[in-house]
Design an enzyme around this catalytic site. Sequence first.
Site, PDB file in Angstrom:
ATOM      1  N   GLN A  32       1.078  -0.923  -0.131  1.00 46.85           N
ATOM      2  CA  GLN A  32       0.442  -0.057  -0.152  1.00 46.85           C
ATOM      3  C   GLN A  32       0.559   1.535   0.239  1.00 46.85           C
ATOM      4  OE1 GLN A  32      -3.965  -0.459   1.697  1.00 46.85           O
ATOM      5  NE2 GLN A  32      -2.637  -1.411   3.049  1.00 46.85           N
ATOM      6  N   ASP A  58      15.276 -10.531  -0.451  1.00 47.93           N
ATOM      7  CA  ASP A  58      14.218 -10.899   0.237  1.00 47.93           C
ATOM      8  C   ASP A  58      15.426 -10.075   1.538  1.00 47.93           C
ATOM      9  OD1 ASP A  58      13.677 -12.616   2.607  1.00 47.93           O
ATOM     10  OD2 ASP A  58      14.812 -14.096   1.512  1.00 47.93           O
ATOM     11  N   ILE A  59      14.153  -9.335   1.926  1.00 52.98           N
ATOM     12  CA  ILE A  59      15.582  -8.627   3.069  1.00 52.98           C
ATOM     13  C   ILE A  59      15.484  -9.403   4.218  1.00 52.98           C
ATOM     14  CG2 ILE A  59      14.332  -6.263   2.502  1.00 52.98           C
ATOM     15  CD1 ILE A  59      12.248  -6.606   5.136  1.00 52.98           C
ATOM     16  N   THR A  86       3.808   0.746  13.494  1.00 53.83           N
ATOM     17  CA  THR A  86       3.176   0.650  14.087  1.00 53.83           C
ATOM     18  C   THR A  86       2.482   1.299  15.227  1.00 53.83           C
ATOM     19  OG1 THR A  86       1.165  -1.056  14.224  1.00 53.83           O
ATOM     20  CG2 THR A  86       3.111  -1.920  14.735  1.00 53.83           C
ATOM     21  N   TYR A 122       2.008 -10.130  15.949  1.00 55.94           N
ATOM     22  CA  TYR A 122       2.414  -9.329  15.374  1.00 55.94           C
ATOM     23  C   TYR A 122       3.561  -7.667  15.944  1.00 55.94           C
ATOM     24  CZ  TYR A 122       1.981  -5.384  11.820  1.00 55.94           C
ATOM     25  OH  TYR A 122       1.726  -3.542  11.033  1.00 55.94           O
TER      26      TYR A 122
END
Length: 296
Positions: free
Chosen positions: A11, A37-38, A102, A126
């Site tokens: 997003q 691929d981090i 977040t 998370y």
Amino acid sequence: MKVLITGSNGQVGSCLVKQLQTCQNTEILAVDRNELDITSRFDVLETVNEFKPHIIINAAAHTAVDKAETEVDLSYAINRDGPLYLAQAAESIGAALLHISTDYVFAGNKEGIYSETDTVNPQGVYGTSKLAGEKAVLEVCSRTVILRTAWVFGEEGNNFVKTMLRLAEQRDELGIVADQFGGPTYADDIAAALITIANDIMMQGNDFDHSQYGIYHFSGLPHTSWCGFAQTIFEKAVEQKVLDKAPLVKGINTEDYPTPAKRPANSKLDTQKITEIFGIQASDWQRALNQLSDYQ
């Protein structure tokens, strides 16, 4: 300005690419997980050493909040280890790292709004993995800006606005959680905020005040509930003739809609600091709903 964007198809990542493509004297390397691929330290160091960005913007994350409860290793690999490797690579070449975090780092039980200095206490995998990522990048990279945000929506990807518009076509009545509060945040505004910070860092160069690195909150105003957010979406959709009629919205409690992961009851973020330091205003989420046909 050379900018490396990870999570470029997400997003926020897709908005970053679109906006930066219009900036003069800006070279972009935009990668999603298929290109980089981090979670591979070797791949991250190789990419960064080859491109040598001035700014790394990490928009990659494992954001499936409920799946994270069982996909623990994957959550930590993407939300902690990947940012750590990006931070190590940034520090090795003197680049700045802008990292998205977040509201889930907080317990969500505070009265009032959360400032950057409030005690963190994530309630699920998370949030815990994202907090671990915050700590990792701050410890490793001396030029780090962390942008905590909440309730992200936009024209790309899956989000609450798109879900509501889809359900409104299928049902006459919807029960929406009314006891969780926060600030819906338009993905395009998050991208614009990150680019403003990146430009400030680049323009000031060695004169950039190092005390301005650190954690910032950026989300939408006015604060509302998920129920209130849904009602506004439906009102605007009917006005714009995106929907023929709005479904009846009934407010329900969190306990009436059980999920594997606990959601914060309070996700209200204080955005004063980012306004004072960078002149960035809170996201106007109501304005961002003025062209709802773009979300279909």
